[in-house]
Structures are given as structure tokens and as C-alpha cells.
Design a protein around this motif. Structure first.
Motif, PDB file in Angstrom:
ATOM      1  N   ASP A   3      47.675  68.658  -3.285  1.00 36.17           N
ATOM      2  CA  ASP A   3      49.089  68.999  -3.400  1.00 36.17           C
ATOM      3  C   ASP A   3      49.395  70.392  -2.879  1.00 36.17           C
ATOM      4  OD1 ASP A   3      49.744  66.550  -4.394  1.00 36.17           O
ATOM      5  OD2 ASP A   3      49.961  67.207  -6.455  1.00 36.17           O
ATOM      6  N   SER A   4      48.407  71.309  -2.939  1.00 41.81           N
ATOM      7  CA  SER A   4      48.643  72.685  -2.490  1.00 41.81           C
ATOM      8  C   SER A   4      48.476  72.849  -0.986  1.00 41.81           C
ATOM      9  CB  SER A   4      47.707  73.650  -3.220  1.00 41.81           C
ATOM     10  OG  SER A   4      46.355  73.305  -2.950  1.00 41.81           O
ATOM     11  N   ASP A   5      47.927  71.827  -0.314  1.00 41.61           N
ATOM     12  CA  ASP A   5      47.781  71.889   1.144  1.00 41.61           C
ATOM     13  C   ASP A   5      49.147  71.902   1.813  1.00 41.61           C
ATOM     14  OD1 ASP A   5      45.027  71.772   0.864  1.00 41.61           O
ATOM     15  OD2 ASP A   5      44.893  69.637   1.349  1.00 41.61           O
ATOM     16  N   ALA A   6      49.203  72.490   3.001  1.00 42.09           N
ATOM     17  CA  ALA A   6      50.448  72.468   3.780  1.00 42.09           C
ATOM     18  C   ALA A   6      50.809  71.026   4.103  1.00 42.09           C
ATOM     19  CB  ALA A   6      50.279  73.273   5.059  1.00 42.09           C
ATOM     20  N   CYS A   7      52.077  70.712   4.001  1.00 37.51           N
ATOM     21  CA  CYS A   7      52.536  69.356   4.284  1.00 37.51           C
ATOM     22  C   CYS A   7      52.308  69.036   5.760  1.00 37.51           C
ATOM     23  CB  CYS A   7      54.014  69.221   3.926  1.00 37.51           C
ATOM     24  SG  CYS A   7      54.547  67.492   3.905  1.00 37.51           S
ATOM     25  N   PRO A   8      51.807  67.840   6.060  1.00 32.12           N
ATOM     26  CA  PRO A   8      51.572  67.469   7.456  1.00 32.12           C
ATOM     27  C   PRO A   8      52.827  67.493   8.325  1.00 32.12           C
ATOM     28  CG  PRO A   8      50.513  65.902   5.987  1.00 32.12           C
ATOM     29  CD  PRO A   8      51.353  66.808   5.140  1.00 32.12           C
ATOM     30  N   GLU A  33      66.289  63.232   9.308  1.00 33.94           N
ATOM     31  CA  GLU A  33      65.147  64.078   9.668  1.00 33.94           C
ATOM     32  C   GLU A  33      64.141  64.160   8.529  1.00 33.94           C
ATOM     33  OE1 GLU A  33      63.845  68.606  10.923  1.00 33.94           O
ATOM     34  OE2 GLU A  33      65.967  68.075  11.043  1.00 33.94           O
ATOM     35  N   GLU A  34      64.622  64.286   7.318  1.00 31.53           N
ATOM     36  CA  GLU A  34      63.695  64.350   6.181  1.00 31.53           C
ATOM     37  C   GLU A  34      62.913  63.045   6.057  1.00 31.53           C
ATOM     38  OE1 GLU A  34      63.664  66.099   1.710  1.00 31.53           O
ATOM     39  OE2 GLU A  34      65.386  64.819   2.203  1.00 31.53           O
ATOM     40  N   LEU A  35      63.578  61.906   6.297  1.00 26.75           N
ATOM     41  CA  LEU A  35      62.866  60.635   6.268  1.00 26.75           C
ATOM     42  C   LEU A  35      61.844  60.581   7.396  1.00 26.75           C
ATOM     43  CD1 LEU A  35      62.429  57.929   4.902  1.00 26.75           C
ATOM     44  CD2 LEU A  35      64.082  56.968   6.511  1.00 26.75           C
ATOM     45  N   MET A  36      62.232  61.030   8.594  1.00 27.86           N
ATOM     46  CA  MET A  36      61.292  61.043   9.722  1.00 27.86           C
ATOM     47  C   MET A  36      60.054  61.861   9.375  1.00 27.86           C
ATOM     48  SD  MET A  36      60.278  60.513  12.774  1.00 27.86           S
ATOM     49  CE  MET A  36      58.620  61.108  12.621  1.00 27.86           C
ATOM     50  N   ARG A  37      60.258  63.056   8.861  1.00 26.77           N
ATOM     51  CA  ARG A  37      59.131  63.930   8.505  1.00 26.77           C
ATOM     52  C   ARG A  37      58.249  63.278   7.434  1.00 26.77           C
ATOM     53  NH1 ARG A  37      59.048  69.074  10.283  1.00 26.77           N
ATOM     54  NH2 ARG A  37      60.884  69.881  11.348  1.00 26.77           N
ATOM     55  N   SER A  38      58.879  62.656   6.443  1.00 23.35           N
ATOM     56  CA  SER A  38      58.091  62.045   5.368  1.00 23.35           C
ATOM     57  C   SER A  38      57.320  60.826   5.868  1.00 23.35           C
ATOM     58  CB  SER A  38      58.983  61.672   4.188  1.00 23.35           C
ATOM     59  OG  SER A  38      59.869  60.617   4.505  1.00 23.35           O
ATOM     60  N   ARG A  39      57.880  60.101   6.814  1.00 22.12           N
ATOM     61  CA  ARG A  39      57.152  58.963   7.399  1.00 22.12           C
ATOM     62  C   ARG A  39      55.967  59.449   8.222  1.00 22.12           C
ATOM     63  NH1 ARG A  39      59.165  53.878   7.968  1.00 22.12           N
ATOM     64  NH2 ARG A  39      58.599  53.810  10.170  1.00 22.12           N
ATOM     65  N   VAL A  45      48.635  60.901   5.846  1.00 19.73           N
ATOM     66  CA  VAL A  45      47.842  60.786   4.619  1.00 19.73           C
ATOM     67  C   VAL A  45      47.438  59.342   4.320  1.00 19.73           C
ATOM     68  CG1 VAL A  45      48.875  62.861   3.624  1.00 19.73           C
ATOM     69  CG2 VAL A  45      49.816  60.607   3.026  1.00 19.73           C
ATOM     70  N   GLY A  46      47.814  58.402   5.183  1.00 17.22           N
ATOM     71  CA  GLY A  46      47.402  57.012   5.021  1.00 17.22           C
ATOM     72  C   GLY A  46      48.217  56.214   4.015  1.00 17.22           C
ATOM     73  N   ASP A  47      49.468  56.595   3.791  1.00 21.27           N
ATOM     74  CA  ASP A  47      50.332  55.891   2.844  1.00 21.27           C
ATOM     75  C   ASP A  47      51.215  54.889   3.592  1.00 21.27           C
ATOM     76  OD1 ASP A  47      51.982  55.019   0.812  1.00 21.27           O
ATOM     77  OD2 ASP A  47      52.571  57.028   0.144  1.00 21.27           O
ATOM     78  N   LEU A  48      50.608  53.791   4.056  1.00 24.32           N
ATOM     79  CA  LEU A  48      51.361  52.804   4.824  1.00 24.32           C
ATOM     80  C   LEU A  48      52.363  52.052   3.966  1.00 24.32           C
ATOM     81  CD1 LEU A  48      48.823  51.295   7.360  1.00 24.32           C
ATOM     82  CD2 LEU A  48      50.499  53.117   7.662  1.00 24.32           C
ATOM     83  N   SER A  70      42.832  57.241  14.173  1.00 23.58           N
ATOM     84  CA  SER A  70      43.704  58.335  14.607  1.00 23.58           C
ATOM     85  C   SER A  70      43.783  59.408  13.541  1.00 23.58           C
ATOM     86  CB  SER A  70      45.123  57.835  14.899  1.00 23.58           C
ATOM     87  OG  SER A  70      45.115  56.957  15.996  1.00 23.58           O
ATOM     88  N   GLU A  71      43.806  60.653  14.004  1.00 29.19           N
ATOM     89  CA  GLU A  71      44.052  61.796  13.132  1.00 29.19           C
ATOM     90  C   GLU A  71      45.333  62.450  13.624  1.00 29.19           C
ATOM     91  OE1 GLU A  71      42.075  66.120  12.008  1.00 29.19           O
ATOM     92  OE2 GLU A  71      41.111  64.839  13.496  1.00 29.19           O
ATOM     93  N   TRP A  72      46.315  62.581  12.737  1.00 31.15           N
ATOM     94  CA  TRP A  72      47.601  63.161  13.102  1.00 31.15           C
ATOM     95  C   TRP A  72      47.503  64.673  12.972  1.00 31.15           C
ATOM     96  CZ3 TRP A  72      50.728  60.187  15.707  1.00 31.15           C
ATOM     97  CH2 TRP A  72      50.553  58.814  15.593  1.00 31.15           C
ATOM     98  N   LEU A  73      47.838  65.381  14.054  1.00 32.01           N
ATOM     99  CA  LEU A  73      47.591  66.822  14.144  1.00 32.01           C
ATOM    100  C   LEU A  73      48.829  67.689  13.969  1.00 32.01           C
ATOM    101  CD1 LEU A  73      45.230  66.674  17.244  1.00 32.01           C
ATOM    102  CD2 LEU A  73      44.583  66.738  14.820  1.00 32.01           C
ATOM    103  N   GLY A  74      50.009  67.150  14.213  1.00 33.27           N
ATOM    104  CA  GLY A  74      51.206  67.969  14.091  1.00 33.27           C
ATOM    105  C   GLY A  74      52.447  67.241  14.570  1.00 33.27           C
ATOM    106  N   LEU A  75      53.583  67.702  14.098  1.00 32.94           N
ATOM    107  CA  LEU A  75      54.866  67.080  14.409  1.00 32.94           C
ATOM    108  C   LEU A  75      55.824  68.140  14.920  1.00 32.94           C
ATOM    109  CD1 LEU A  75      56.798  64.597  14.164  1.00 32.94           C
ATOM    110  CD2 LEU A  75      57.373  65.450  11.876  1.00 32.94           C
ATOM    111  N   GLU A  76      56.503  67.825  16.019  1.00 32.26           N
ATOM    112  CA  GLU A  76      57.570  68.678  16.557  1.00 32.26           C
ATOM    113  C   GLU A  76      58.859  67.866  16.568  1.00 32.26           C
ATOM    114  OE1 GLU A  76      56.773  70.558  20.405  1.00 32.26           O
ATOM    115  OE2 GLU A  76      54.728  69.811  20.158  1.00 32.26           O
ATOM    116  N   ILE A  77      59.898  68.398  15.970  1.00 37.73           N
ATOM    117  CA  ILE A  77      61.213  67.773  16.051  1.00 37.73           C
ATOM    118  C   ILE A  77      61.890  68.347  17.295  1.00 37.73           C
ATOM    119  CG2 ILE A  77      63.449  67.440  14.940  1.00 37.73           C
ATOM    120  CD1 ILE A  77      61.092  66.046  13.509  1.00 37.73           C
TER     121      ILE A  77
END
Length: 128
Positions: A3-8, A33-39, A45-48, A70-77
Motif C-alpha cells: 500500500d505504501s508503494d507508489a501507485c502504478p 481519467e481517474e478510471l483510466m488510471r485505475s484500470r 497489479v493483476g486485478d483483472l 507483460s510488466e507495466w512500466l509507466g503511464l503517460e496521459i
């Protein structure tokens, strides 16, 4: 993920303060945008189950298959059109960075979102 890790999703907040409350159902996404980021975070984190629950019933597949390679490395809006608290639809353009088989790549998509029963849902998207 702790929980203390930076959000992906890249907001800079901890996972516990950012996307985890959406994944666990403690609260709903307030914007497209918040939904996009959470998806994105859910994929990371593997929460399909969360990905499936937030996909519009009209367009979602019957089931989702985990992509364990796949390992997800980062997101740019890249851009956001509408999708605010008072909107019924919105679009979010993003670039997601990933690694698969020791190679890096990107997924560039313009995603469409809609409100149904006072909740944001992913409808579909155009991938470049």
C-alpha cells in the motif's frame, strides 16, 4: 504491491491513497481519467476482475485472460476530452509503457468512456 508503494498510474500518490480504494470498491472513479488510471493500475497489479467490472457491459468481453508475460512500466496521459464530474462521456488518450520478453514497448490508445448508473465505464478505444 504494498500500500505504501507508489501507485502504478503515475500520480505520485501511494497505491493505498490512489487506485487501491477504487480496486476494492471503497469509492468510484470521479472522472474518466481517474478510471483510466485505475484500470492501468489494475493491469499492473493483476486485478483483472476490476478491469472487467469497469468495462461497459455493452462492449466488454465475456472473460479476460491474464497476460503474465507483460510488466507495466509507466503511464503517460497525452490528452483528455470531457470526462469530468459533470459529463456523461469522455476520452482519454494515453501511452502505456511495458516490457515483454526483455523488450520494451508502448501501447498508444484513445479510450472512450461513458457514465452508466452514475458510474464511469470504459467503452472502447482506438489503438495506434
Amino acid at each position: 504491491m504494498n500500500d505504501s508503494d507508489a501507485c502504478p498510474c503515475g500520480t505520485g500518490d501511494s497505491y493505498a491513497r490512489c487506485c487501491r480504494p477504487l480496486h476494492t470498491g471503497e469509492r468510484l472513479a470521479a472522472t474518466a481519467e481517474e478510471l483510466m488510471r485505475s484500470r492501468y493500475s489494475a493491469y499492473a497489479v493483476g486485478d483483472l476482475d476490476y478491469v472487467w467490472r469497469t468495462w461497459h457491459p455493452r462492449t466488454r468481453p465475456d472473460a479476460l485472460t491474464p497476460d503474465t508475460g507483460s510488466e507495466w512500466l509507466g503511464l503517460e496521459i497525452v490528452g483528455v476530452a470531457a470526462g469530468g464530474c459533470d459529463d456523461d462521456t469522455g476520452e482519454v488518450e494515453f501511452v502505456a509503457h511495458y516490457r515483454r520478453d526483455r523488450r520494451t514497448g508502448t501501447l498508444h490508445e484513445r479510450s472512450r468512456f461513458a457514465v452508466r448508473a452514475r458510474r464511469w465505464f470504459y467503452v472502447d478505444g482506438d489503438v495506434d
